[in-house]
Design an enzyme around this catalytic site. Structure first.
Site, PDB file in Angstrom:
ATOM      1  N   HIS A 250      -0.178   7.179   5.879  1.00 21.78           N
ATOM      2  CA  HIS A 250      -0.913   6.978   4.742  1.00 21.78           C
ATOM      3  C   HIS A 250      -1.945   7.687   3.765  1.00 21.78           C
ATOM      4  O   HIS A 250      -2.629   8.768   4.519  1.00 21.78           O
ATOM      5  CB  HIS A 250      -1.411   6.031   4.323  1.00 21.78           C
ATOM      6  CG  HIS A 250      -0.609   4.174   5.836  1.00 21.78           C
ATOM      7  ND1 HIS A 250      -0.846   4.612   7.193  1.00 21.78           N
ATOM      8  CD2 HIS A 250      -0.400   3.831   5.104  1.00 21.78           C
ATOM      9  CE1 HIS A 250      -0.189   3.290   7.374  1.00 21.78           C
ATOM     10  NE2 HIS A 250       0.495   2.789   6.263  1.00 21.78           N
TER      11      HIS A 250
ATOM     12  N   GLU B 235       5.311  -1.682   1.689  1.00 19.73           N
ATOM     13  CA  GLU B 235       4.643  -0.586   1.498  1.00 19.73           C
ATOM     14  C   GLU B 235       5.394  -0.151   0.697  1.00 19.73           C
ATOM     15  O   GLU B 235       6.675   0.288   0.439  1.00 19.73           O
ATOM     16  CB  GLU B 235       4.845   1.062   2.547  1.00 19.73           C
ATOM     17  CG  GLU B 235       4.208   0.297   3.664  1.00 19.73           C
ATOM     18  CD  GLU B 235       4.356   2.129   5.030  1.00 19.73           C
ATOM     19  OE1 GLU B 235       3.341   1.786   6.044  1.00 19.73           O
ATOM     20  OE2 GLU B 235       5.223   2.320   5.501  1.00 19.73           O
TER      21      GLU B 235
ATOM     22  N   HIS C 258       1.580  -1.154   0.228  1.00 23.01           N
ATOM     23  CA  HIS C 258       0.324  -0.219   0.353  1.00 23.01           C
ATOM     24  C   HIS C 258       0.836   1.228   0.160  1.00 23.01           C
ATOM     25  O   HIS C 258       1.844   0.817   0.195  1.00 23.01           O
ATOM     26  CB  HIS C 258      -0.815  -0.049   1.246  1.00 23.01           C
ATOM     27  CG  HIS C 258      -0.298  -0.559   2.775  1.00 23.01           C
ATOM     28  ND1 HIS C 258       0.274  -1.443   3.114  1.00 23.01           N
ATOM     29  CD2 HIS C 258       0.112   0.486   3.477  1.00 23.01           C
ATOM     30  CE1 HIS C 258       1.116  -1.095   3.976  1.00 23.01           C
ATOM     31  NE2 HIS C 258       1.152   0.484   4.152  1.00 23.01           N
TER      32      HIS C 258
END
Length: 207
Positions: free
Chosen positions: A101, A150, A64
């Site tokens: 994020h 990530e 992500h």
């Protein structure tokens, strides 16, 4: 993008012991992260939709989008922040200035500005040069609690006003460290237990 920074299960992962909370398979659903989403991405940081934030940090994880921000004063010192003891992953470890994020529809700059203000009380009028300086993929496991996988953007800026108002729910402590000395003499700072994504960002930046 370079190769993935991946040392799952290695001594380094155990010693460093990447950015926000995860959990094991038994983590209760009422955990705050279960009500949030992150942006799933491919290795080129192309969006693949949204996924539950808790799921993204559980088991083998889901790649992500994330960011870490490094703020400096005008003397070249970096502002480090200690993660709250309430964080699920890397609690009480020392991070770059903020890491989190972006949510769907946010740019990395917008997400960074938001977190700087929420966590440290730093507003955009205290810096003028916020920009993305790097991007890398990494994967790290934290004990038996969860995982970070990530594609992490690195943003930097220089503070012309260093006034801070930390949120104690997010930040356990702050300190200013000479950036070059921190990189060149990591053993002097072993007691800080640095977050892995910050160590990667610093190594790539200085090297």
């Amino acid at each position: 993008m370079g190769t993935t920074e991946n040392d799952a299960g290695s001594a380094e992962a155990a010693d460093v012991g990447g950015s926000e909370e995860g959990a094991d398979a038994e983590e209760p659903l009422e955990h705050p992260n279960a009500g949030q989403d992150v942006i799933a991405v491919d290795e080129q940081d192309e969006t693949e939709g949204t996924v539950n934030r808790l799921d993204a940090h559980t088991g083998e994880g889901i790649r992500h989008r994330a960011f870490t921000c490094l703020l400096f004063d005008e003397d070249g010192r970096i502002l480090l922040a200690q993660r709250s003891p309430d964080k699920r992953l890397w609690d009480t470890h020392w991070d770059g200035t903020v890491a989190s994020h972006p949510v769907e529809g946010q740019t990395q700059e917008e997400a960074t500005e938001e977190r700087l203000e929420e966590e440290l009380g730093i507003t955009p009028d205290q810096y003028t040069d916020l920009r993305v300086t790097d991007r890398f993929e990494y994967k790290r496991y934290f004990e038996d609690q969860g995982v970070e996988h990530e594609v992490c953007a690195v943003l930097q800026a220089t503070l012309t006003d260093t006034d801070l108002d930390p949120d104690e729910g997010e930040v356990a402590g702050v300190l200013w460290a000479p950036y070059d000395r921190l990189h060149e003499n990591p053993r002097w700072y072993r007691q800080l237990r640095l977050c892995p994504w910050f160590e990667i960002a610093m190594r790539r930046d200085v090297d």
